[in-house]
Write an enzyme that holds these catalytic residues in place. Structure first.
Site, PDB file in Angstrom:
ATOM      1  N   GLU A  18       0.733  -1.123  -0.090  1.00 35.32           N
ATOM      2  CA  GLU A  18       0.047  -0.075   0.035  1.00 35.32           C
ATOM      3  C   GLU A  18       0.974   1.204  -0.007  1.00 35.32           C
ATOM      4  O   GLU A  18       1.720   1.243   0.807  1.00 35.32           O
ATOM      5  CB  GLU A  18      -0.905  -0.230   1.120  1.00 35.32           C
ATOM      6  CG  GLU A  18      -1.730   1.089   1.304  1.00 35.32           C
ATOM      7  CD  GLU A  18      -2.845   1.104   2.475  1.00 35.32           C
ATOM      8  OE1 GLU A  18      -3.537  -0.120   2.819  1.00 35.32           O
ATOM      9  OE2 GLU A  18      -2.540   2.016   3.317  1.00 35.32           O
ATOM     10  N   THR A  49      -3.756   4.574  -1.264  1.00 40.56           N
ATOM     11  CA  THR A  49      -4.602   5.431  -0.315  1.00 40.56           C
ATOM     12  C   THR A  49      -5.525   6.758  -0.775  1.00 40.56           C
ATOM     13  O   THR A  49      -4.846   7.314  -1.661  1.00 40.56           O
ATOM     14  CB  THR A  49      -4.278   5.433   1.144  1.00 40.56           C
ATOM     15  OG1 THR A  49      -3.293   6.629   0.855  1.00 40.56           O
ATOM     16  CG2 THR A  49      -3.679   4.323   1.669  1.00 40.56           C
ATOM     17  N   TYR A  50      -6.457   7.022  -0.126  1.00 39.51           N
ATOM     18  CA  TYR A  50      -7.250   8.176  -0.449  1.00 39.51           C
ATOM     19  C   TYR A  50      -7.271   9.036   0.421  1.00 39.51           C
ATOM     20  O   TYR A  50      -7.476   8.944   1.804  1.00 39.51           O
ATOM     21  CB  TYR A  50      -8.907   7.635  -0.737  1.00 39.51           C
ATOM     22  CG  TYR A  50      -9.674   8.739  -1.377  1.00 39.51           C
ATOM     23  CD1 TYR A  50      -9.505   8.935  -2.655  1.00 39.51           C
ATOM     24  CD2 TYR A  50     -10.828   9.146  -0.783  1.00 39.51           C
ATOM     25  CE1 TYR A  50     -10.296   9.890  -3.426  1.00 39.51           C
ATOM     26  CE2 TYR A  50     -11.752   9.953  -1.275  1.00 39.51           C
ATOM     27  CZ  TYR A  50     -11.358  10.259  -2.748  1.00 39.51           C
ATOM     28  OH  TYR A  50     -12.283  11.362  -3.094  1.00 39.51           O
ATOM     29  N   ALA A  52      -7.658  12.344   3.107  1.00 38.03           N
ATOM     30  CA  ALA A  52      -8.896  13.186   4.113  1.00 38.03           C
ATOM     31  C   ALA A  52      -8.843  14.517   3.294  1.00 38.03           C
ATOM     32  O   ALA A  52      -8.511  15.559   3.825  1.00 38.03           O
ATOM     33  CB  ALA A  52      -8.506  13.036   5.601  1.00 38.03           C
ATOM     34  N   GLY A 109     -13.714   6.364   5.937  1.00 36.77           N
ATOM     35  CA  GLY A 109     -12.881   7.312   6.354  1.00 36.77           C
ATOM     36  C   GLY A 109     -13.129   7.918   7.715  1.00 36.77           C
ATOM     37  O   GLY A 109     -13.929   7.668   8.467  1.00 36.77           O
ATOM     38  N   HIS A 154     -12.401  -1.256  16.073  1.00 31.88           N
ATOM     39  CA  HIS A 154     -12.204   0.170  15.426  1.00 31.88           C
ATOM     40  C   HIS A 154     -12.309   1.209  16.896  1.00 31.88           C
ATOM     41  O   HIS A 154     -13.007   0.761  17.882  1.00 31.88           O
ATOM     42  CB  HIS A 154     -13.477   0.502  14.611  1.00 31.88           C
ATOM     43  CG  HIS A 154     -13.332   1.752  14.144  1.00 31.88           C
ATOM     44  ND1 HIS A 154     -14.016   2.744  14.566  1.00 31.88           N
ATOM     45  CD2 HIS A 154     -12.345   2.271  12.989  1.00 31.88           C
ATOM     46  CE1 HIS A 154     -13.689   3.823  13.672  1.00 31.88           C
ATOM     47  NE2 HIS A 154     -12.703   3.450  12.909  1.00 31.88           N
ATOM     48  N   GLN A 217       7.652   7.617  14.502  1.00 30.17           N
ATOM     49  CA  GLN A 217       6.484   7.495  13.381  1.00 30.17           C
ATOM     50  C   GLN A 217       5.540   6.483  14.109  1.00 30.17           C
ATOM     51  O   GLN A 217       4.456   6.583  14.005  1.00 30.17           O
ATOM     52  CB  GLN A 217       7.277   6.915  12.048  1.00 30.17           C
ATOM     53  CG  GLN A 217       6.379   6.022  11.327  1.00 30.17           C
ATOM     54  CD  GLN A 217       7.035   4.648  11.184  1.00 30.17           C
ATOM     55  OE1 GLN A 217       7.829   4.027  11.741  1.00 30.17           O
ATOM     56  NE2 GLN A 217       6.310   3.868  10.192  1.00 30.17           N
TER      57      GLN A 217
HETATM   58  P1  FAD Z   1     -17.124   1.592   9.164  1.00 31.18           P
HETATM   59  O1  FAD Z   1     -17.159  -0.082   8.754  1.00 31.18           O
HETATM   60  O2  FAD Z   1     -18.027   2.370   8.795  1.00 31.18           O
HETATM   61  O3  FAD Z   1     -16.647   1.477  10.695  1.00 31.18           O
HETATM   62  C1  FAD Z   1     -16.596   2.728  11.557  1.00 31.18           C
HETATM   63  C2  FAD Z   1     -16.918   2.640  12.863  1.00 31.18           C
HETATM   64  O4  FAD Z   1     -18.638   2.631  12.770  1.00 31.18           O
HETATM   65  C3  FAD Z   1     -16.757   1.403  13.399  1.00 31.18           C
HETATM   66  O5  FAD Z   1     -16.622   1.714  14.909  1.00 31.18           O
HETATM   67  C4  FAD Z   1     -17.981   0.415  13.488  1.00 31.18           C
HETATM   68  O6  FAD Z   1     -17.883  -0.551  14.321  1.00 31.18           O
HETATM   69  C5  FAD Z   1     -19.111   1.443  13.196  1.00 31.18           C
HETATM   70  N1  FAD Z   1     -20.064   0.855  12.562  1.00 31.18           N
HETATM   71  C6  FAD Z   1     -20.123   0.363  11.340  1.00 31.18           C
HETATM   72  N2  FAD Z   1     -21.538   0.135  10.754  1.00 31.18           N
HETATM   73  C7  FAD Z   1     -22.187   0.902  11.681  1.00 31.18           C
HETATM   74  C8  FAD Z   1     -23.443   0.983  11.622  1.00 31.18           C
HETATM   75  N3  FAD Z   1     -24.468   0.697  10.867  1.00 31.18           N
HETATM   76  N4  FAD Z   1     -24.112   1.688  12.955  1.00 31.18           N
HETATM   77  C9  FAD Z   1     -23.363   2.045  14.037  1.00 31.18           C
HETATM   78  N5  FAD Z   1     -22.197   1.733  13.880  1.00 31.18           N
HETATM   79  C10 FAD Z   1     -21.547   1.218  12.755  1.00 31.18           C
HETATM   80  N6  FAD Z   1      -8.874   6.207   5.556  1.00 31.18           N
HETATM   81  C11 FAD Z   1      -8.611   7.027   4.627  1.00 31.18           C
HETATM   82  O7  FAD Z   1      -9.080   8.239   4.739  1.00 31.18           O
HETATM   83  N7  FAD Z   1      -8.134   6.665   3.692  1.00 31.18           N
HETATM   84  C12 FAD Z   1      -7.776   5.651   3.097  1.00 31.18           C
HETATM   85  O8  FAD Z   1      -7.329   5.230   2.032  1.00 31.18           O
HETATM   86  C13 FAD Z   1      -7.869   4.652   4.108  1.00 31.18           C
HETATM   87  N8  FAD Z   1      -7.190   3.287   3.937  1.00 31.18           N
HETATM   88  C14 FAD Z   1      -7.605   2.268   4.939  1.00 31.18           C
HETATM   89  C15 FAD Z   1      -7.073   1.080   4.670  1.00 31.18           C
HETATM   90  C16 FAD Z   1      -7.356  -0.084   5.481  1.00 31.18           C
HETATM   91  C17 FAD Z   1      -6.832  -1.429   5.224  1.00 31.18           C
HETATM   92  C18 FAD Z   1      -7.864   0.364   6.891  1.00 31.18           C
HETATM   93  C19 FAD Z   1      -7.973  -0.725   7.862  1.00 31.18           C
HETATM   94  C20 FAD Z   1      -8.114   1.556   7.329  1.00 31.18           C
HETATM   95  C21 FAD Z   1      -7.881   2.482   6.204  1.00 31.18           C
HETATM   96  N9  FAD Z   1      -8.217   3.812   6.444  1.00 31.18           N
HETATM   97  C22 FAD Z   1      -8.337   4.858   5.543  1.00 31.18           C
HETATM   98  C23 FAD Z   1      -8.921   4.368   7.544  1.00 31.18           C
HETATM   99  C24 FAD Z   1     -10.588   4.156   7.880  1.00 31.18           C
HETATM  100  O9  FAD Z   1     -11.125   5.114   7.028  1.00 31.18           O
HETATM  101  C25 FAD Z   1     -10.915   4.376   9.105  1.00 31.18           C
HETATM  102  O10 FAD Z   1     -10.239   3.487   9.975  1.00 31.18           O
HETATM  103  C26 FAD Z   1     -12.355   4.937   9.552  1.00 31.18           C
HETATM  104  O11 FAD Z   1     -12.482   5.207  10.744  1.00 31.18           O
HETATM  105  C27 FAD Z   1     -13.271   3.780   9.390  1.00 31.18           C
HETATM  106  O12 FAD Z   1     -13.509   3.270   8.042  1.00 31.18           O
HETATM  107  P2  FAD Z   1     -14.388   1.910   8.079  1.00 31.18           P
HETATM  108  O13 FAD Z   1     -14.607   1.755   6.353  1.00 31.18           O
HETATM  109  O14 FAD Z   1     -13.864   0.796   8.626  1.00 31.18           O
HETATM  110  O15 FAD Z   1     -15.805   2.359   8.735  1.00 31.18           O
END
Ligand code: FAD
Length: 298
Positions: A18, A49-50, A52, A109, A154, A217
């Site tokens: 990545e 990655t994308y 913020a 995000g 998370h 870091q």
């Molecule tokens: P979600 O799956 O939506 O989860 C977020 C929170 O909401 C969790 O606590 C979950 O338990 C909760 N939740 C989920 N669904 C519901 C629901 N229906 N009702 C209530 N609560 C719910 N960030 C960036 O900005 N750019 C990137 O390129 C990027 N790449 C990443 C790549 C990887 C492999 C990982 C692990 C993380 C990456 N991130 C990136 C970080 C990510 O955007 C953050 O961790 C973000 O806070 C959560 O994204 P998610 O898609 O897991 O969210």
């Protein structure tokens, strides 16, 4: 080639990298120099990655397209729900599709800097599962989709059980694979996979590893994502202090040991957060190659 096709075959385990879109033109030039070095290490695919909000967002597709079309290596664009309406997301997804990229890492995000809670944009999405469902609704099987998994839950989750339930929702919405947040204790990963399997998640779960390059870091990154550093590793990093080359030696040793254990345990692949650098990855992969060869032979 889409995510599922990598992991459905018998050619694994797959190494993937990545990278992130740099903020400055100088850093972009440096990434252009590093990309062929990373590609020479033979990953199966690379993801980009994308950002913020802000200008680096356009570079995600630019870099993914460069990897795919100039180096003929499969790539994926990360995409988040931050600041984008459904129409905005469609515009980005259409552009990704037009450029021939076949894989998306679909994420919610993080809340923008200074804000504590994620607020969905007008006519946008609140969670990763909604973005996955949207992509499947509009594009069918045109894209391979990866979602994020959290071995240590998370940061915003009140408890592990609800986080796992929401993780399963994301997979059920149409994801092909999950890639995990970085972690340093394999026990957390094994227990996360076991709990996900018990809930009925059958898709490949790929561990995400961040090789440590400096004590500062790793402190910054783990404070942002909530991953913990085991006490022995912490002590070694403290002993290295501000000496980055010593910390990098600790990081390489730790990463090789962590990855070798995961591979021997039968993981489908390892996704390395390479931080746009190649020399540490060259050393790590040189040491992992015999382990990979042994597993691929059996
Ligand atoms: P979600 O799956 O939506 O989860 C977020 C929170 O909401 C969790 O606590 C979950 O338990 C909760 N939740 C989920 N669904 C519901 C629901 N229906 N009702 C209530 N609560 C719910 N960030 C960036 O900005 N750019 C990137 O390129 C990027 N790449 C990443 C790549 C990887 C492999 C990982 C692990 C993380 C990456 N991130 C990136 C970080 C990510 O955007 C953050 O961790 C973000 O806070 C959560 O994204 P998610 O898609 O897991 O969210």
């Amino acid at each position: 080639m889409r995510f599922a096709e990598f992991y459905n075959g018998s050619t694994g385990p797959h190494i993937s990298f990545e990278v992130f879109p740099p903020k400055t033109d100088a850093a972009m030039e440096s990434l252009r120099r590093v990309l062929p070095e990373l590609i020479a290490l033979g990953p199966s695919y690379m993801t980009v990655t994308y950002g913020a909000l802000g200008s680096t967002r356009e570079r995600t597709l630019e870099i993914a397209a460069l990897i795919k079309h100039e180096y003929h290596m499969e790539s994926a664009c990360h995409l988040t729900c931050v600041g984008s309406s459904r129409a905005d997301l469609d515009g980005i997804l259409d552009a990704i599709r037009r450029s021939g990229i076949e894989n998306i890492v679909a994420l919610r995000g993080d809340p923008p800097r200074g804000e504590t809670a994620f607020v969905p944009p007008p006519d946008g999405y609140s969670h990763g599962n909604e973005l996955v469902a949207h992509i499947r609704r509009r594009y069918g099987a045109a894209f391979g989709i990866a979602v994020a998994g959290y071995p240590e839950k998370h940061l915003e989750s009140p408890d592990r059980e609800s986080d796992l339930r929401y993780f399963k929702n994301k997979i059920d919405a149409g994801a092909d694979i999950a890639i995990t947040q970085l972690f340093y204790d394999n026990a957390d990963f094994f227990s996360f996979v076991e709990a996900a399997r018990a809930l009925g998640v059958t898709k490949p779960i790929i561990p995400g590893l961040l090789p440590i390059l400096s004590a500062k870091q790793v402190r910054r990154i783990t404070s942002l994502c909530g991953s913990k550093i085991p006490p022995t590793l912490q002590a070694e990093l403290e002993a290295a202090g501000d000496d980055d080359s010593r910390a990098e030696e600790v990081g390489i040793r730790q990463c090789v040991a962590q990855a070798a254990e995961l591979l021997r345990h039968g993981v489908p692949g390892i996704h390395f957060y390479v931080l746009n650098k190649s020399s540490h990855m060259r050393r790590i992969l040189a040491q992992l190659r015999p382990v990979l060869a042994e597993i691929r032979q059996n």
